[in-house]
Design an enzyme around this catalytic site. Sequence first.
Site, PDB file in Angstrom:
ATOM      1  N   LYS A 190      35.483  26.564  30.122  1.00  0.00           N
ATOM      2  CA  LYS A 190      36.734  26.776  30.858  1.00  0.00           C
ATOM      3  C   LYS A 190      36.536  26.268  32.280  1.00  0.00           C
ATOM      4  O   LYS A 190      35.604  26.682  32.963  1.00  0.00           O
ATOM      5  CB  LYS A 190      37.085  28.266  30.867  1.00  0.00           C
ATOM      6  CG  LYS A 190      38.402  28.569  31.561  1.00  0.00           C
ATOM      7  CD  LYS A 190      38.735  30.042  31.511  1.00  0.00           C
ATOM      8  CE  LYS A 190      37.993  30.860  32.525  1.00  0.00           C
ATOM      9  NZ  LYS A 190      38.301  30.581  33.930  1.00  0.00           N
ATOM     10  N   PRO A 235      28.337  42.299  27.239  1.00  0.00           N
ATOM     11  CA  PRO A 235      28.610  41.302  26.199  1.00  0.00           C
ATOM     12  C   PRO A 235      28.875  41.994  24.864  1.00  0.00           C
ATOM     13  O   PRO A 235      28.170  42.933  24.508  1.00  0.00           O
ATOM     14  CB  PRO A 235      27.320  40.481  26.127  1.00  0.00           C
ATOM     15  CG  PRO A 235      26.649  40.690  27.441  1.00  0.00           C
ATOM     16  CD  PRO A 235      27.039  42.073  27.892  1.00  0.00           C
ATOM     17  N   LYS A 285      46.004  28.766  35.718  1.00  0.00           N
ATOM     18  CA  LYS A 285      46.760  29.988  36.045  1.00  0.00           C
ATOM     19  C   LYS A 285      48.142  29.624  36.596  1.00  0.00           C
ATOM     20  O   LYS A 285      48.568  30.080  37.652  1.00  0.00           O
ATOM     21  CB  LYS A 285      46.012  30.851  37.053  1.00  0.00           C
ATOM     22  CG  LYS A 285      44.691  31.368  36.557  1.00  0.00           C
ATOM     23  CD  LYS A 285      44.714  32.851  36.242  1.00  0.00           C
ATOM     24  CE  LYS A 285      43.388  33.314  35.682  1.00  0.00           C
ATOM     25  NZ  LYS A 285      42.188  32.714  36.251  1.00  0.00           N
ATOM     26  N   GLY A 294      31.164  43.320  35.147  1.00  0.00           N
ATOM     27  CA  GLY A 294      30.758  44.633  34.646  1.00  0.00           C
ATOM     28  C   GLY A 294      30.843  44.882  33.154  1.00  0.00           C
ATOM     29  O   GLY A 294      30.216  45.814  32.669  1.00  0.00           O
ATOM     30  N   ARG A 335      29.438  33.601  35.770  1.00  0.00           N
ATOM     31  CA  ARG A 335      28.231  33.709  36.591  1.00  0.00           C
ATOM     32  C   ARG A 335      27.004  34.240  35.861  1.00  0.00           C
ATOM     33  O   ARG A 335      25.895  33.828  36.184  1.00  0.00           O
ATOM     34  CB  ARG A 335      28.543  34.570  37.829  1.00  0.00           C
ATOM     35  CG  ARG A 335      29.453  33.842  38.819  1.00  0.00           C
ATOM     36  CD  ARG A 335      30.087  34.801  39.792  1.00  0.00           C
ATOM     37  NE  ARG A 335      31.113  35.630  39.163  1.00  0.00           N
ATOM     38  CZ  ARG A 335      31.760  36.605  39.784  1.00  0.00           C
ATOM     39  NH1 ARG A 335      31.484  36.870  41.051  1.00  0.00           N
ATOM     40  NH2 ARG A 335      32.699  37.309  39.152  1.00  0.00           N
ATOM     41  N   ALA A 375      51.979  29.476  37.422  1.00  0.00           N
ATOM     42  CA  ALA A 375      53.043  30.477  37.590  1.00  0.00           C
ATOM     43  C   ALA A 375      54.147  29.820  38.410  1.00  0.00           C
ATOM     44  O   ALA A 375      54.238  30.021  39.623  1.00  0.00           O
ATOM     45  CB  ALA A 375      52.512  31.723  38.284  1.00  0.00           C
TER      46      ALA A 375
END
Length: 217
Positions: free
Chosen positions: A29, A177, A60, A174, A192, A62
């Site tokens: 992505k 996986p 994104k 946070g 990251r 819009a």
Amino acid sequence: MSLIVALDSPDREFGSLVEDLCDIVDGFKLGLPLLMGRGVDYAARLRSRCNRGLWIADLKLADIGHVMKLTTSLVVEHVDAVIAHGFVGIQGALGELKEFLNSLGKKLVVVASMSHPGAREVYDKALPLILNVIGELEPWGIVAPATRPQVITSIRERLGDSVTILSPGVGAQGAEPGAAICAGADYEIVGRLITSSNDPRAAALAVKDAQKQRLQA
Ligand code: U5P
């Protein structure tokens, strides 16, 4: 296999990372900082290092349909799918974008909700309305937060199996996986945790392993 790697940094050379991960991930992505910082031709150069999997431009979008189509047309030849926000609605916006992408054989992915804490302030409250839009529009895919797996589960229950759910928020934000996959997502989007690792291939393999273990638990 259900891992898409997010490439965002504008000042990083991702060519060798893409080549290293090509055979073990489902796609890449490309974020706006990367596309704006390096130019859309960079997307073509990266793709030439791994011509398999799903390549997504995370624009994104819009805006009105006319402008979303203009923006999309700048990069669409180098990718398979484009991400737009759901709150702009169908008429004069997402409907036109979907028709444009369909005509090119490309996929539309619509953001249903987001992974950051502030998504609770507006996005979660608007979710029923956005799901109405998604239900009527029938995009190929949607984005839903790995950080809140219950949101994924409720979206899956509401929309059924026909839509592909892509979930960011794993690692740096946070989520563990595999948590989003267990909740009903098809792909986890990981940036990251993999791209900042000293050994991105080992980090990607560890994510896949953790996904498998969690699914089997
Ligand atoms: N992304 C999110 N949350 C969303 C929608 C998209 O993090 O709700 C994208 C970011 O733009 C970034 C990637 O490209 O997913 C997550 O990166 P990281 O936190 O894994 O580094």
